[in-house]
Design a protein around this motif. Structure first.
Motif, PDB file in Angstrom:
ATOM      1  N   ASN A  73       0.810  -1.209   0.000  1.00  0.00           N
ATOM      2  CA  ASN A  73       0.000   0.000   0.000  1.00  0.00           C
ATOM      3  C   ASN A  73       0.848   1.266   0.000  1.00  0.00           C
ATOM      4  N   SER A  74       0.173   2.392  -0.122  1.00  0.00           N
ATOM      5  CA  SER A  74       0.809   3.701  -0.190  1.00  0.00           C
ATOM      6  C   SER A  74       1.596   4.037   1.068  1.00  0.00           C
ATOM      7  N   ASN A  75       1.086   3.656   2.227  1.00  0.00           N
ATOM      8  CA  ASN A  75       1.780   3.986   3.479  1.00  0.00           C
ATOM      9  C   ASN A  75       3.145   3.316   3.562  1.00  0.00           C
ATOM     10  N   LYS A  76       3.255   2.109   3.048  1.00  0.00           N
ATOM     11  CA  LYS A  76       4.562   1.424   3.051  1.00  0.00           C
ATOM     12  C   LYS A  76       5.531   2.128   2.100  1.00  0.00           C
ATOM     13  N   GLU A  82      10.378   8.292   3.170  1.00  0.00           N
ATOM     14  CA  GLU A  82      10.853   8.976   4.377  1.00  0.00           C
ATOM     15  C   GLU A  82      12.248   8.496   4.773  1.00  0.00           C
ATOM     16  N   GLU A  83      12.493   7.188   4.668  1.00  0.00           N
ATOM     17  CA  GLU A  83      13.825   6.650   4.968  1.00  0.00           C
ATOM     18  C   GLU A  83      14.865   7.224   4.012  1.00  0.00           C
ATOM     19  N   ALA A  84      14.526   7.285   2.740  1.00  0.00           N
ATOM     20  CA  ALA A  84      15.455   7.847   1.750  1.00  0.00           C
ATOM     21  C   ALA A  84      15.775   9.299   2.092  1.00  0.00           C
ATOM     22  N   LEU A  85      14.759  10.076   2.415  1.00  0.00           N
ATOM     23  CA  LEU A  85      14.977  11.474   2.798  1.00  0.00           C
ATOM     24  C   LEU A  85      15.857  11.583   4.039  1.00  0.00           C
ATOM     25  N   PHE A  94       6.482   8.537  -7.203  1.00  0.00           N
ATOM     26  CA  PHE A  94       5.385   8.748  -8.145  1.00  0.00           C
ATOM     27  C   PHE A  94       4.090   8.547  -7.390  1.00  0.00           C
ATOM     28  N   THR A  95       3.163   9.501  -7.528  1.00  0.00           N
ATOM     29  CA  THR A  95       1.882   9.438  -6.825  1.00  0.00           C
ATOM     30  C   THR A  95       0.724   9.418  -7.817  1.00  0.00           C
ATOM     31  N   SER A  96      -0.445   9.137  -7.303  1.00  0.00           N
ATOM     32  CA  SER A  96      -1.638   9.076  -8.159  1.00  0.00           C
ATOM     33  C   SER A  96      -1.979  10.437  -8.763  1.00  0.00           C
ATOM     34  N   THR A  97      -1.486  11.533  -8.174  1.00  0.00           N
ATOM     35  CA  THR A  97      -1.748  12.858  -8.741  1.00  0.00           C
ATOM     36  C   THR A  97      -0.994  13.065 -10.057  1.00  0.00           C
ATOM     37  N   MET A  98      -0.092  12.158 -10.377  1.00  0.00           N
ATOM     38  CA  MET A  98       0.763  12.278 -11.561  1.00  0.00           C
ATOM     39  C   MET A  98       0.302  11.385 -12.706  1.00  0.00           C
ATOM     40  N   LYS A 111       0.373  19.880  -6.343  1.00  0.00           N
ATOM     41  CA  LYS A 111       0.567  21.067  -5.502  1.00  0.00           C
ATOM     42  C   LYS A 111      -0.646  21.330  -4.612  1.00  0.00           C
ATOM     43  N   GLU A 112      -1.820  20.913  -5.059  1.00  0.00           N
ATOM     44  CA  GLU A 112      -3.051  21.132  -4.305  1.00  0.00           C
ATOM     45  C   GLU A 112      -3.367  19.995  -3.330  1.00  0.00           C
ATOM     46  N   THR A 113      -2.441  19.025  -3.195  1.00  0.00           N
ATOM     47  CA  THR A 113      -2.667  17.864  -2.336  1.00  0.00           C
ATOM     48  C   THR A 113      -1.630  17.834  -1.216  1.00  0.00           C
ATOM     49  N   LYS A 114      -2.103  17.734   0.026  1.00  0.00           N
ATOM     50  CA  LYS A 114      -1.184  17.604   1.152  1.00  0.00           C
ATOM     51  C   LYS A 114      -0.430  16.285   1.033  1.00  0.00           C
ATOM     52  N   GLU A 115       0.812  16.276   1.492  1.00  0.00           N
ATOM     53  CA  GLU A 115       1.627  15.057   1.393  1.00  0.00           C
ATOM     54  C   GLU A 115       0.924  13.877   2.052  1.00  0.00           C
ATOM     55  N   ALA A 116       0.313  14.096   3.197  1.00  0.00           N
ATOM     56  CA  ALA A 116      -0.365  13.016   3.923  1.00  0.00           C
ATOM     57  C   ALA A 116      -1.523  12.417   3.118  1.00  0.00           C
ATOM     58  N   ASP A 117      -2.035  13.179   2.140  1.00  0.00           N
ATOM     59  CA  ASP A 117      -3.150  12.708   1.315  1.00  0.00           C
ATOM     60  C   ASP A 117      -2.696  12.109  -0.014  1.00  0.00           C
ATOM     61  N   LEU A 118      -1.404  12.170  -0.299  1.00  0.00           N
ATOM     62  CA  LEU A 118      -0.905  11.599  -1.546  1.00  0.00           C
ATOM     63  C   LEU A 118      -0.951  10.072  -1.488  1.00  0.00           C
ATOM     64  N   GLU A 119      -1.361   9.473  -2.590  1.00  0.00           N
ATOM     65  CA  GLU A 119      -1.315   8.016  -2.720  1.00  0.00           C
ATOM     66  C   GLU A 119      -0.059   7.673  -3.511  1.00  0.00           C
ATOM     67  N   TYR A 120       0.926   7.080  -2.856  1.00  0.00           N
ATOM     68  CA  TYR A 120       2.175   6.715  -3.522  1.00  0.00           C
ATOM     69  C   TYR A 120       1.983   5.442  -4.329  1.00  0.00           C
TER      70      TYR A 120
END
Length: 143
Positions: A73-76, A82-85, A94-98, A111-120
């Protein structure tokens, strides 16, 4: 022949969501790979040309392994990012917004989506094998 570093010293690792169909998966992997390669110098990525017996060149292939893993899932995927950063590892994500529309529309939607709401949908990394394994070993190979 060029004197090359140990090919197991570094590697590429792509971790992809298992929830995508094959077409989307390949598209995401392509975007991630191109984006990550732009961050690497030719020396760092150790890109090689292969030459066949007829003298044809098969250009710019990586000396290092490229491993593709799957995430539930996206959270994993977010945790991999986050580890890479946190560790200063070169990566792309790459996220679903792309996914839909052109790049201008995708950038605006991101840009209009908070990071916590991004689906990776995927993360691609390049770095030292042992460091990457520390936080990617729990994922299984993508088959």
């Amino acid at each position: 022949m060029v004197d090359l570093p140990d090919e197991n010293q570094k590697r590429y690792i792509a971790v992809l969501s298992k929830k995508m169909d094959i077409g989307r998966t390949l598209n995401v992997l392509g975007h991630l790979s191109v984006g990550l390669s732009k961050q690497l110098s030719d020396d760092e990525g150790a890109y090689l040309d292969y030459v066949d017996l007829d003298g044809n060149i098969h250009p710019s292939l990586s000396h290092y392994p490229f491993i593709v893993l799957k995430a539930d899932n996206s959270n994993k995927l977010r945790k991999v990012r986050e580890e890479a950063l946190n560790r200063g590892i070169k990566f792309t994500d790459f996220t679903s917004t792309m996914t839909d529309g052109g790049s201008t529309e995708q950038q605006l939607r991101t840009k209009e989506t908070k990071e916590a709401d991004l689906e990776y949908l995927g993360v691609c990394l390049f770095g030292d094998t042992e460091i990457l394994r520390e936080f990617t070993k729990k994922f299984s190979l993508y088959k």
